[in-house]
Structure formats: structure tokens, C-alpha cells
Scaffold this motif. Structure first.
Motif, short mmCIF file in Angstrom:
data_model
loop_
_atom_site.label_atom_id
_atom_site.label_comp_id
_atom_site.label_asym_id
_atom_site.label_seq_id
_atom_site.Cartn_x
_atom_site.Cartn_y
_atom_site.Cartn_z
N VAL A 48 3.31 -24.32 53.38
CA VAL A 48 3.05 -24.39 51.95
C VAL A 48 3.50 -23.04 51.40
CG1 VAL A 48 1.27 -24.66 50.19
CG2 VAL A 48 1.16 -25.98 52.31
N ARG A 49 4.14 -23.09 50.28
CA ARG A 49 4.92 -21.98 49.71
C ARG A 49 6.19 -21.85 50.55
NH1 ARG A 49 3.97 -19.55 45.57
NH2 ARG A 49 1.97 -19.26 44.61
N ARG A 50 7.10 -22.72 50.21
CA ARG A 50 8.39 -22.77 50.90
C ARG A 50 9.47 -22.87 49.84
NH1 ARG A 50 5.26 -27.29 51.53
NH2 ARG A 50 6.03 -29.17 50.50
N PRO A 51 10.69 -22.54 50.17
CA PRO A 51 11.77 -22.70 49.18
C PRO A 51 11.87 -24.16 48.74
CG PRO A 51 12.53 -21.40 51.06
CD PRO A 51 11.18 -21.96 51.42
N CYS A 52 12.19 -24.37 47.47
CA CYS A 52 12.33 -25.76 47.00
C CYS A 52 13.54 -26.40 47.68
CB CYS A 52 12.41 -25.82 45.49
SG CYS A 52 13.78 -24.96 44.76
N VAL A 53 13.45 -27.72 47.79
CA VAL A 53 14.45 -28.50 48.52
C VAL A 53 14.93 -29.65 47.65
CG1 VAL A 53 14.78 -30.03 50.52
CG2 VAL A 53 13.52 -27.89 50.79
N GLU A 54 16.21 -29.94 47.76
CA GLU A 54 16.79 -31.12 47.13
C GLU A 54 17.65 -31.82 48.17
OE1 GLU A 54 18.78 -30.21 43.42
OE2 GLU A 54 16.99 -29.26 42.59
N LEU A 55 17.93 -33.08 47.90
CA LEU A 55 18.84 -33.83 48.78
C LEU A 55 20.26 -33.66 48.29
CD1 LEU A 55 16.85 -37.13 49.37
CD2 LEU A 55 16.88 -35.05 50.75
N ARG A 56 21.13 -33.23 49.17
CA ARG A 56 22.55 -33.07 48.86
C ARG A 56 23.31 -33.94 49.84
NH1 ARG A 56 24.13 -27.16 49.25
NH2 ARG A 56 22.85 -27.04 47.39
N ALA A 60 18.57 -32.89 53.38
CA ALA A 60 17.64 -31.95 52.76
C ALA A 60 18.15 -30.52 52.96
CB ALA A 60 16.25 -32.12 53.35
N VAL A 61 18.34 -29.83 51.83
CA VAL A 61 18.83 -28.45 51.84
C VAL A 61 17.94 -27.64 50.91
CG1 VAL A 61 20.82 -26.98 51.29
CG2 VAL A 61 21.19 -29.28 52.18
N ASP A 62 17.56 -26.43 51.34
CA ASP A 62 16.72 -25.64 50.45
C ASP A 62 17.58 -24.83 49.47
OD1 ASP A 62 17.37 -23.12 51.60
OD2 ASP A 62 15.53 -23.04 52.79
N CYS A 63 16.92 -24.21 48.51
CA CYS A 63 17.62 -23.50 47.44
C CYS A 63 18.38 -22.28 47.93
CB CYS A 63 16.65 -23.12 46.33
SG CYS A 63 15.30 -22.05 46.86
N ASN A 64 18.17 -21.89 49.19
CA ASN A 64 18.92 -20.78 49.80
C ASN A 64 20.11 -21.29 50.61
OD1 ASN A 64 17.04 -18.81 48.83
ND2 ASN A 64 15.65 -19.45 50.46
N GLY A 65 20.32 -22.61 50.57
CA GLY A 65 21.44 -23.21 51.30
C GLY A 65 21.12 -23.56 52.74
N SER A 95 6.80 -38.36 41.76
CA SER A 95 8.10 -38.48 41.10
C SER A 95 9.07 -37.38 41.51
CB SER A 95 7.91 -38.38 39.58
OG SER A 95 6.87 -39.21 39.15
N ARG A 96 10.31 -37.75 41.68
CA ARG A 96 11.46 -36.85 41.83
C ARG A 96 11.47 -35.99 43.08
NH1 ARG A 96 9.65 -37.45 36.83
NH2 ARG A 96 8.31 -35.63 36.89
N SER A 97 10.51 -36.15 43.96
CA SER A 97 10.42 -35.36 45.19
C SER A 97 11.53 -35.76 46.17
CB SER A 97 9.05 -35.61 45.83
OG SER A 97 9.04 -35.30 47.19
N PRO A 98 12.04 -34.79 46.96
CA PRO A 98 13.06 -35.13 47.96
C PRO A 98 12.51 -36.01 49.08
CG PRO A 98 12.42 -32.83 48.18
CD PRO A 98 11.75 -33.35 46.93
N GLY A 108 20.79 -32.11 44.06
CA GLY A 108 21.22 -31.21 45.13
C GLY A 108 21.89 -29.95 44.63
N SER A 109 22.02 -29.81 43.32
CA SER A 109 22.68 -28.63 42.76
C SER A 109 21.68 -27.56 42.31
CB SER A 109 23.54 -29.03 41.56
OG SER A 109 22.73 -29.48 40.49
N PHE A 110 20.38 -27.87 42.37
CA PHE A 110 19.32 -26.98 41.93
C PHE A 110 19.48 -26.58 40.46
CE2 PHE A 110 19.39 -26.83 46.48
CZ PHE A 110 18.07 -27.02 46.80
N SER A 111 20.01 -27.52 39.68
CA SER A 111 20.19 -27.31 38.24
C SER A 111 19.22 -28.18 37.44
CB SER A 111 21.63 -27.64 37.84
OG SER A 111 21.90 -29.01 38.09
N ARG A 112 18.27 -28.82 38.12
CA ARG A 112 17.28 -29.72 37.53
C ARG A 112 17.89 -31.01 37.02
NH1 ARG A 112 12.42 -28.55 38.33
NH2 ARG A 112 11.64 -29.62 36.51
N ARG A 113 19.10 -31.33 37.47
CA ARG A 113 19.76 -32.58 37.08
C ARG A 113 19.27 -33.72 37.96
NH1 ARG A 113 24.77 -34.68 38.77
NH2 ARG A 113 25.26 -36.45 37.47
N LEU A 114 18.84 -34.80 37.33
CA LEU A 114 18.32 -35.96 38.05
C LEU A 114 19.39 -37.01 38.24
CD1 LEU A 114 14.92 -36.31 36.19
CD2 LEU A 114 15.24 -35.67 38.58
N ILE A 115 19.28 -37.72 39.36
CA ILE A 115 20.14 -38.86 39.64
C ILE A 115 19.25 -40.02 40.13
CG2 ILE A 115 22.21 -37.51 40.18
CD1 ILE A 115 21.52 -37.90 43.19
#
Length: 144
Positions: A48-56, A60-65, A95-98, A108-115
Motif C-alpha cells: 500500500v502506497r505504491r506507484p500508480c499503475v495503468e494497463l498498456r 500492467a505498468v507503473d508510472c515509472n515505466g 471504477s477505472r482500476s487496472p 496506459g499513458s498516465f494522462s488520465r485518458r479513459l478508454i
């Protein structure tokens, strides 16, 4: 009714930022039902308290790549094993969780864009025939 629920919606501080998404409306509606809380990300060994993650591209990739796909998939598998042999009537997910996004995820761009798309747990549950509902769509579940 057996209801699997994203643990953060129940007030568990398991989000990447150390917080939760407690939903009082959901908690009220869950009274009288058997609740199965899960957080696949924590189950996968992510703190808990980890870099945010998105699906690319499905991974699953974190905001540090950093590729954290193996941990995410391990957490999903542990969540599925946790409910093995139980009849799960419904899953109410964040909602919206990876992992738990039902209708949309971040692109996956960490720009808050939803798909349009599902998180890893939502997709796995759907593939197993479990009805998944976004917490924002509780009104579509009259039996809850």
C-alpha cells in the motif's frame, strides 16, 4: 447472495495512494448479504502506497515505466482461488482500476485518458460467468 467487492469500497486503505474509496451507499446495500472483500493488487504482493499503475497494451505498468504485470496477474489468480468453490452471484468493483475497472480503464499513458475496457480481475470474473458491476452503477442492481 454472495457478493465479491473491491476491498477499497468497503473502506480498506489498500489503494496505491494509501487511501480507500469507501462507499456508504454500497455498504448499506450489502447488509444481509455475504460479502467477499478482495484487493488483487495487495494479494499480488504490491504494498500500500505504491506507484500508480495503468494497463498498456494489456500489461500492467507503473508510472515509472516498471513492468508490474506478473504481480497484478498473481493477485488476480489469488483472488480467484479465494472464491474457488463458492457461488459468487455478483461482483461490485471499483471504477477505472487496472484490476477492477468494469467498463473503462486508463489508457496506459498516465494522462488520465479513459478508454473502454476492463481491468484484469473484472475480465477474469466476466470470463468465468460472474456478473460484474461498476460501483457507480449500483442502481442497475435492484436485488442488492
Amino acid at each position: 447472495m454472495n457478493v465479491l467487492v473491491s476491498a477499497c469500497l468497503l473502506g480498506e486503505n489498500c489503494k496505491y495512494n494509501g487511501k480507500n474509496n469507501r462507499s456508504e451507499a454500497l455498504i448499506r446495500r450489502l447488509q444481509g448479504h455475504h460479502v467477499i472483500p478482495v484487493c488483487p493488487e495487495v494479494l499480488g504482493g504490491l504494498g500500500v502506497r505504491r506507484p500508480c499503475v495503468e494497463l498498456r497494451n494489456g500489461k500492467a505498468v507503473d508510472c515509472n515505466g516498471r513492468d508490474v504485470d506478473a504481480a497484478f496477474r498473481a493477485g488476480v489468480e489469488k483472488a480467484l482461488r479465494q472464491i474457488e468453490g463458492q457461488a459468487v452471484d455478483l461482483a461490485v468493483l471499483q471504477s477505472r482500476s487496472p484490476t477492477c475497472g468494469v467498463k473503462q480503464i486508463y489508457d496506459g499513458s498516465f494522462s488520465r485518458r479513459l478508454i473502454d475496457g476492463q481491468g484484469l480481475l473484472a475480465a477474469a470474473l466476466t470470463a468465468r460467468g460472474v456478473r460484474v458491476v461498476d460501483v457507480e452503477d449500483l442502481d442497475s442492481v435492484p436485488e442488492l
